[in-house]
Design a protein around this motif. Structure first.
Motif, PDB file in Angstrom:
ATOM      1  N   LYS A 126      29.584  53.437  67.748  1.00  0.00           N
ATOM      2  CA  LYS A 126      30.488  53.299  67.942  1.00  0.00           C
ATOM      3  C   LYS A 126      31.111  53.636  66.883  1.00  0.00           C
ATOM      4  CE  LYS A 126      32.104  51.875  71.393  1.00  0.00           C
ATOM      5  NZ  LYS A 126      32.541  50.392  72.810  1.00  0.00           N
ATOM      6  N   TYR A 127      31.542  54.101  66.103  1.00  0.00           N
ATOM      7  CA  TYR A 127      31.847  54.735  64.601  1.00  0.00           C
ATOM      8  C   TYR A 127      32.659  55.923  64.156  1.00  0.00           C
ATOM      9  CZ  TYR A 127      29.768  49.841  62.540  1.00  0.00           C
ATOM     10  OH  TYR A 127      29.599  48.767  62.441  1.00  0.00           O
ATOM     11  N   TYR A 128      33.539  55.863  64.322  1.00  0.00           N
ATOM     12  CA  TYR A 128      35.076  56.711  64.047  1.00  0.00           C
ATOM     13  C   TYR A 128      35.203  57.841  62.403  1.00  0.00           C
ATOM     14  CZ  TYR A 128      35.033  55.095  69.123  1.00  0.00           C
ATOM     15  OH  TYR A 128      34.584  54.200  70.284  1.00  0.00           O
ATOM     16  N   VAL A 129      34.997  59.476  63.003  1.00  0.00           N
ATOM     17  CA  VAL A 129      35.655  59.729  61.911  1.00  0.00           C
ATOM     18  C   VAL A 129      37.681  59.947  62.497  1.00  0.00           C
ATOM     19  CG1 VAL A 129      35.395  61.910  60.925  1.00  0.00           C
ATOM     20  CG2 VAL A 129      33.853  60.747  61.105  1.00  0.00           C
ATOM     21  N   SER A 130      38.239  60.130  61.674  1.00  0.00           N
ATOM     22  CA  SER A 130      39.563  60.647  61.549  1.00  0.00           C
ATOM     23  C   SER A 130      39.518  61.460  60.436  1.00  0.00           C
ATOM     24  CB  SER A 130      40.545  59.396  61.848  1.00  0.00           C
ATOM     25  OG  SER A 130      40.112  58.618  63.664  1.00  0.00           O
ATOM     26  N   ILE A 131      40.722  62.433  60.510  1.00  0.00           N
ATOM     27  CA  ILE A 131      41.285  63.115  59.484  1.00  0.00           C
ATOM     28  C   ILE A 131      42.584  63.830  59.779  1.00  0.00           C
ATOM     29  CG2 ILE A 131      41.156  65.153  57.956  1.00  0.00           C
ATOM     30  CD1 ILE A 131      38.137  65.466  59.174  1.00  0.00           C
ATOM     31  N   PHE A 132      43.846  62.995  58.490  1.00  0.00           N
ATOM     32  CA  PHE A 132      45.247  63.423  58.799  1.00  0.00           C
ATOM     33  C   PHE A 132      45.294  64.074  57.729  1.00  0.00           C
ATOM     34  CE2 PHE A 132      43.038  59.293  59.611  1.00  0.00           C
ATOM     35  CZ  PHE A 132      44.023  58.641  60.957  1.00  0.00           C
ATOM     36  N   GLY A 133      45.367  65.335  58.864  1.00  0.00           N
ATOM     37  CA  GLY A 133      46.758  65.912  58.024  1.00  0.00           C
ATOM     38  C   GLY A 133      45.288  67.237  57.472  1.00  0.00           C
ATOM     39  N   THR A 134      45.402  68.620  56.744  1.00  0.00           N
ATOM     40  CA  THR A 134      44.621  69.405  56.104  1.00  0.00           C
ATOM     41  C   THR A 134      43.840  69.328  55.462  1.00  0.00           C
ATOM     42  OG1 THR A 134      46.363  71.146  57.714  1.00  0.00           O
ATOM     43  CG2 THR A 134      44.396  72.314  55.819  1.00  0.00           C
TER      44      THR A 134
END
Length: 341
Positions: A126-134
């Motif tokens: 339950k570890y999350y990857v989040s990418i913001f922008g390009t």
């Protein structure tokens, strides 16, 4: 620190081997390369979960407790996708920092057994990857890899990278039973801090110890901006002997060395620039197993560490940039330069 390769790192072992190569390449380039490889491996549904606009409010909505998050969790990835997620995490940490991160993740397995959990609350995936922008070498973007006791927040602006807030925690701080007994993921955070306070003489301790009782949590918690009310407290480095100051620098260097070479160098530059204008504050007992807390504050950065919960066997440790959390300084410089053109 007891050495142990966590079960969780089985799919990440290849990422560990890349560390030497990472130190020879710019962090921004490696992050962009790994982020794009990860994104290209996702289905449209997965990508919709993993990606956000750079200015989305979620980018600064960080936390370090076990809770549901936005982003794509490891448990919804294929084995190959998990490998790419670990490579992205590894791009933002040194080999030491990466080892801490994946071992911290694996401690949820220890808690699952201790608490007789179903695996829903205590789950190392339950570890999350989040990418913001390009993601790009020179653009403006960021990413976060986060779950229980691990939150690494990266901002990239024109090829420069900042990792703050950077949070590591450990519960249990020391595994005391079972096959992993003796494991202490954040041993240096604890031991080097205690070495500093124990090196002080009685008069110096009266200044350094700001409270006989340690707070139950780091004071800045998961605030958007790090701020401690009032002037820095504790003992100033200028009031330390040469040996005492060296112990403080050893502790600071350990925090810097959680990062890959280029980010570590930036932290080291902040430490060098601060010189003796650094304050070390302690709360609680100074002996092993006593509930305790310490804080290191300079004009540029703040470190908070706390070990009070679960009978002083539960550590929280964070590095905050007082003007640059989430890349605030870099973004300000970028926007000012853009408006002048």
């Amino acid at each position: 620190m007891t050495t142990w390769l966590p079960r969780l790192s089985a799919v990440a072992v290849g990422a560990v081997l890349l560390t030497a190569a990472y130190n020879r390449t710019s962090s921004a380039s490696l992050m962009a390369e790994n982020a794009n490889r990860f994104l290209n491996s996702l289905t449209p549904e997965q990508k919709a979960k993993a990606t956000f606009a750079f200015d989305d409010a979620e980018r600064v909505n960080w936390a370090f407790v076990p809770q549901e998050r936005k982003g794509l969790p490891l448990r919804e990835m294929t084995m190959f996708q998990k490998q790419l997620a670990y490579s992205l995490l590894n791009a933002g940490l040194s080999q030491t920092g990466f080892s801490k991160a994946v071992t911290i993740m694996s401690l949820d397995d220890v808690l699952r057994v201790m608490e007789k959990d179903s695996g829903e609350r205590r789950n190392p995936e339950k570890y999350y990857v989040s990418i913001f922008g390009t993601p790009s070498d020179k653009g403006t973007w960021g990413y976060r890899i986060e779950g229980h006791h691990c939150s690494q927040n990266y901002t990239v602006v024109n090829g420069r990278v900042l990792d703050a807030p950077s949070f590591f925690g450990a519960n249990p701080a020391e595994v005391r039973e079972g096959p992993r007994a003796g494991l202490r993921v954040l041993a240096q955070e604890e031991d080097l801090g205690r070495e500093v306070i124990q090196s002080l003489d009685e008069t110096q301790r009266k200044t350094a110890i700001v409270d006989a009782k340690a707070p139950g949590e780091i004071l800045t918690s998961n605030s958007r901006q790090a701020a401690i009310k009032g002037q820095p407290s504790g003992i100033q480095a200028s009031k330390m002997t040469g040996q005492q100051y060296e112990r403080l620098l050893n502790l600071l260097e350990m925090y810097a060395n959680n990062m890959p070479e280029q980010i570590a160098q930036y932290r080291e530059e902040q430490i060098k620039k601060a010189g003796k204008n650094i304050f070390f504050a302690w709360a609680g007992g100074i002996n092993k197993n006593d509930p305790h807390y310490y804080r290191i504050q300079s004009p540029a950065f703040l470190i908070e560490y706390d070990d009070t919960q679960n009978n002083a066997n539960h550590i929280h440790a964070v590095w905050r940039d007082l003007t640059g959390d989430f890349g605030d300084d870099l973004l300000k410089q970028h926007y000012q330069a853009s408006h002048q053109q």
